[in-house]
Design an enzyme around this catalytic site. Sequence first.
Site, PDB file in Angstrom:
ATOM      1  N   LYS A  58       0.840  -1.209   0.000  1.00  0.00           N
ATOM      2  CA  LYS A  58       0.000   0.000   0.000  1.00  0.00           C
ATOM      3  C   LYS A  58       0.874   1.257   0.000  1.00  0.00           C
ATOM      4  O   LYS A  58       0.634   2.194  -0.766  1.00  0.00           O
ATOM      5  CB  LYS A  58      -0.922  -0.002   1.219  1.00  0.00           C
ATOM      6  CG  LYS A  58      -2.005  -1.056   1.170  1.00  0.00           C
ATOM      7  CD  LYS A  58      -2.772  -1.089   2.489  1.00  0.00           C
ATOM      8  CE  LYS A  58      -3.821  -2.172   2.508  1.00  0.00           C
ATOM      9  NZ  LYS A  58      -4.558  -2.207   3.796  1.00  0.00           N
ATOM     10  N   SER A  74      -0.566   0.624   6.089  1.00  0.00           N
ATOM     11  CA  SER A  74      -0.877  -0.236   7.227  1.00  0.00           C
ATOM     12  C   SER A  74      -1.876  -1.299   6.800  1.00  0.00           C
ATOM     13  O   SER A  74      -2.685  -1.083   5.889  1.00  0.00           O
ATOM     14  CB  SER A  74      -1.445   0.587   8.392  1.00  0.00           C
ATOM     15  OG  SER A  74      -1.609  -0.223   9.546  1.00  0.00           O
ATOM     16  N   ASP A  75      -1.804  -2.442   7.443  1.00  0.00           N
ATOM     17  CA  ASP A  75      -2.772  -3.507   7.182  1.00  0.00           C
ATOM     18  C   ASP A  75      -2.969  -4.295   8.465  1.00  0.00           C
ATOM     19  O   ASP A  75      -2.077  -4.363   9.316  1.00  0.00           O
ATOM     20  CB  ASP A  75      -2.286  -4.428   6.057  1.00  0.00           C
ATOM     21  CG  ASP A  75      -3.401  -5.310   5.543  1.00  0.00           C
ATOM     22  OD1 ASP A  75      -4.305  -4.788   4.856  1.00  0.00           O
ATOM     23  OD2 ASP A  75      -3.396  -6.521   5.837  1.00  0.00           O
ATOM     24  N   GLN A  76      -4.168  -4.868   8.580  1.00  0.00           N
ATOM     25  CA  GLN A  76      -4.497  -5.636   9.780  1.00  0.00           C
ATOM     26  C   GLN A  76      -5.317  -6.852   9.407  1.00  0.00           C
ATOM     27  O   GLN A  76      -6.150  -6.796   8.499  1.00  0.00           O
ATOM     28  CB  GLN A  76      -5.311  -4.782  10.761  1.00  0.00           C
ATOM     29  CG  GLN A  76      -5.678  -5.521  12.043  1.00  0.00           C
ATOM     30  CD  GLN A  76      -6.597  -4.694  12.924  1.00  0.00           C
ATOM     31  OE1 GLN A  76      -7.754  -4.490  12.609  1.00  0.00           O
ATOM     32  NE2 GLN A  76      -6.053  -4.205  14.030  1.00  0.00           N
ATOM     33  N   ALA A 111       0.314  -4.338  10.837  1.00  0.00           N
ATOM     34  CA  ALA A 111       1.613  -3.935  10.301  1.00  0.00           C
ATOM     35  C   ALA A 111       1.552  -2.490   9.845  1.00  0.00           C
ATOM     36  O   ALA A 111       0.514  -2.004   9.394  1.00  0.00           O
ATOM     37  CB  ALA A 111       1.995  -4.826   9.124  1.00  0.00           C
TER      38      ALA A 111
END
EC number: 3.6.1.-
Length: 197
Positions: A58, A74-76, A111
């Site tokens: 991203k 960011s990713d979750q 992250a």
Amino acid sequence: MNEAPQHPPLILASTSSYRRELLQRLRLPFRCERPQVEEAQQANETVESMVARLARAKAAEVASRHPEALVIGSDQAASLGGRALGKPGGRDRAIEQLMQCSGRPVEFHTAVCLLGPGGLEFAAMDTTRVRFRTLEAEAIARYVEAEQPFDCAGSFKCEGLGICLFEGLDSEDPTALVGLPLIALCKLLRRAGVELP
């Protein structure tokens, strides 16, 4: 009179209202931009590896259009027994996810990646362990109807009524569970030369 410290423009590679509201806490000027990234788990990829890869992807996609900027990706994802729980997208899937989580520990991996000019790249990962209480079907249905957590990994909003679903949680950073680990992000921004309190 001293001028405010200068740093490259800051872009959040996300259109998530949750991440935007969290980043606003740092009182830094920034803008949001949607990354064009396919968010899918690859074959034999762990949940932790997936969120780290997507956070970087991203940031990299937006940074490719703005090489002068500091870009935050960011990713979750939630992990139940090593299996990813994504965003439910609708009522039935949310109820199903919460039934699966009932009485069990669930890990939330969040992250964050910071990319910037000159090949600057920093990354971090937060893992929060949530212990769900044993949930009755009626309680789950009431919760889903009240909060409609269809855009949330794991089908709950911990910053809202979803906190009622927990027995407890273990976390180094409570903001990570909402979607952007601010403690980790502040460390990355400082390393990139951004002045913070």
